[in-house]
Design a protein around this motif. Sequence first.
Motif, short mmCIF file in Angstrom:
data_model
loop_
_atom_site.label_atom_id
_atom_site.label_comp_id
_atom_site.label_asym_id
_atom_site.label_seq_id
_atom_site.Cartn_x
_atom_site.Cartn_y
_atom_site.Cartn_z
N TRP A 104 5.96 -4.58 -2.16
CA TRP A 104 4.62 -4.77 -2.59
C TRP A 104 4.04 -5.96 -2.24
CZ3 TRP A 104 2.08 -0.38 -4.87
CH2 TRP A 104 2.88 0.90 -5.30
N MET A 105 4.68 -6.91 -1.54
CA MET A 105 4.17 -8.49 -1.41
C MET A 105 4.39 -8.45 0.15
SD MET A 105 6.08 -10.62 -4.45
CE MET A 105 5.22 -12.32 -3.44
N HIS A 106 3.40 -9.27 0.64
CA HIS A 106 3.48 -9.63 2.15
C HIS A 106 4.37 -10.75 2.39
CE1 HIS A 106 0.01 -7.30 3.54
NE2 HIS A 106 -0.47 -7.39 2.42
N ALA A 107 4.42 -11.60 1.30
CA ALA A 107 5.49 -12.76 1.69
C ALA A 107 6.85 -12.26 1.49
CB ALA A 107 5.09 -13.98 0.56
N ARG A 108 7.73 -12.91 2.04
CA ARG A 108 9.09 -13.02 1.77
C ARG A 108 9.56 -13.63 0.52
NH1 ARG A 108 12.46 -10.71 5.05
NH2 ARG A 108 11.27 -11.28 6.87
N ILE A 109 10.38 -13.03 -0.54
CA ILE A 109 10.73 -13.26 -1.61
C ILE A 109 12.11 -14.22 -1.56
CG2 ILE A 109 10.98 -13.29 -4.29
CD1 ILE A 109 9.30 -10.84 -4.11
N MET A 110 12.14 -15.35 -1.50
CA MET A 110 13.66 -16.09 -1.68
C MET A 110 13.87 -16.72 -3.16
SD MET A 110 13.64 -17.69 1.87
CE MET A 110 15.37 -18.48 1.64
N GLY B 102 1.75 22.90 3.17
CA GLY B 102 1.06 22.45 1.98
C GLY B 102 2.21 21.63 1.00
N SER B 103 3.16 20.92 1.78
CA SER B 103 3.99 20.25 1.01
C SER B 103 3.28 18.89 1.05
CB SER B 103 5.42 19.87 1.55
OG SER B 103 6.21 21.14 1.39
N ARG B 104 3.42 17.87 0.21
CA ARG B 104 3.04 16.44 -0.23
C ARG B 104 4.07 15.42 -0.15
NH1 ARG B 104 -0.20 14.54 -5.21
NH2 ARG B 104 -0.55 12.42 -4.70
N ILE B 105 3.90 14.40 0.71
CA ILE B 105 4.67 13.25 0.48
C ILE B 105 4.06 12.06 0.29
CG2 ILE B 105 6.48 11.68 1.64
CD1 ILE B 105 6.78 14.17 3.47
N VAL B 106 4.38 11.28 -0.67
CA VAL B 106 3.73 9.97 -0.99
C VAL B 106 4.61 8.81 -0.78
CG1 VAL B 106 2.72 8.49 -2.77
CG2 VAL B 106 2.67 11.06 -3.05
N LEU B 107 4.19 8.01 0.19
CA LEU B 107 5.26 6.95 0.65
C LEU B 107 4.80 5.79 -0.07
CD1 LEU B 107 4.89 7.17 4.56
CD2 LEU B 107 6.17 8.47 3.02
N ALA B 108 6.16 5.03 -0.63
CA ALA B 108 6.05 3.61 -1.18
C ALA B 108 5.60 2.59 0.07
CB ALA B 108 7.29 3.27 -1.78
N PRO B 109 5.29 1.43 -0.36
CA PRO B 109 4.84 0.23 0.63
C PRO B 109 6.28 0.07 1.32
CG PRO B 109 3.96 -0.33 -1.62
CD PRO B 109 4.87 1.04 -1.83
N ARG B 110 6.09 -0.30 2.74
CA ARG B 110 7.09 -0.59 3.63
C ARG B 110 7.92 0.62 3.94
NH1 ARG B 110 7.43 -5.87 5.11
NH2 ARG B 110 6.55 -7.46 3.76
N MET C 100 0.81 -1.36 -0.02
CA MET C 100 0.02 -0.04 0.05
C MET C 100 0.72 1.20 -0.02
SD MET C 100 -2.89 -1.11 2.72
CE MET C 100 -3.68 0.48 2.59
N THR C 101 0.43 2.33 -0.79
CA THR C 101 1.18 3.74 -0.73
C THR C 101 0.25 4.40 0.35
OG1 THR C 101 -0.28 4.43 -2.54
CG2 THR C 101 1.81 3.49 -3.12
N ARG C 102 1.12 5.59 0.61
CA ARG C 102 0.25 6.60 1.51
C ARG C 102 0.55 8.11 1.28
NH1 ARG C 102 0.55 6.36 8.32
NH2 ARG C 102 -0.94 8.13 8.48
#
Length: 310
Positions: free
Chosen positions: A256-262, A119-127, A110-112
Amino acid sequence: MDNSHNADKAASGWYIALREDSDDPELRSAFEAWLAQDPQHRQSWQDINATARVMKSVPAMQRRKRQRGVRYGGYVAAMGMAAAACLATVLLVPDLMLRLRADYYAPPGMTRDIRLADGSRIVLAPRTALAVHVTPRTRQIELLRGEAYFIVRHDETRPFSVNAGPVTTTDIGTEFDARTDGSKTEVVVKEGEVHVSARSGLPFEKDLRAGNWAEISRARAATGYQSPDTIALWRTGTLVARDNTIGEMVAALQPWMHARIMVMHGSLMEKRVTGSYDLHHPEESLALIVRPYGGEIASFSPWLAVVSGH
């Protein structure tokens, strides 16, 4: 991150997966292959199991305390409980300490969107986690981990700066993207201009304008140019690869994934791909990235996705 840290995180994922489905022969085979790959893997596995044994021993410690009235039993039990808490933190809530430091956090997948009072804006990437420190004279953002896009309302009386690791980016009226994983920091400017400096490691001091990027670690500093139209496409759910390694793409997909990628085969990580991928469907995108090289994905639990290859 160093190999031991990565191995510790992987061992945590294996511990959870094996507890959930210990009878799965494919899971057990994949785990044994991972264990044999590197002596550090075996050491990390031993460490996580040692901590688990301490956790399991806590009830027995408490019973002995009640039965024998051991004077220091409370202290021992408390240590066991602390170890148990540490294990739970490692396995279930690895971002806990980071989130306690942060004012804002975007969960996996999820982004936030954050709007500051100026007045500044920040968009957060997941995690991504960041802390905000605003005073009547300064505006300081601490990017603790992850990636964020900044749209800054310029104010000559109150500089806007972003600290990410040893790197400070100061706004000169702009939009820019910053990313850090603790060992490396990247800054790229979409509009306007910023000043980037490094406080430790290699000396670095440079003004960046639209399209300019800088990548800074303790051992290396590099700069370059890319089309401003291609900057921060993650905000629209798009991941673009231009002759990137699969290792780089896995790192980009992981938040972007809940699972850890190995990835079980190190050689697969060095293969290169070009294309456009959907971040809103990261599992499908991961499959599209690895399959041209014979890679296959097995999801043994919600916590772990294992990529195997030839």
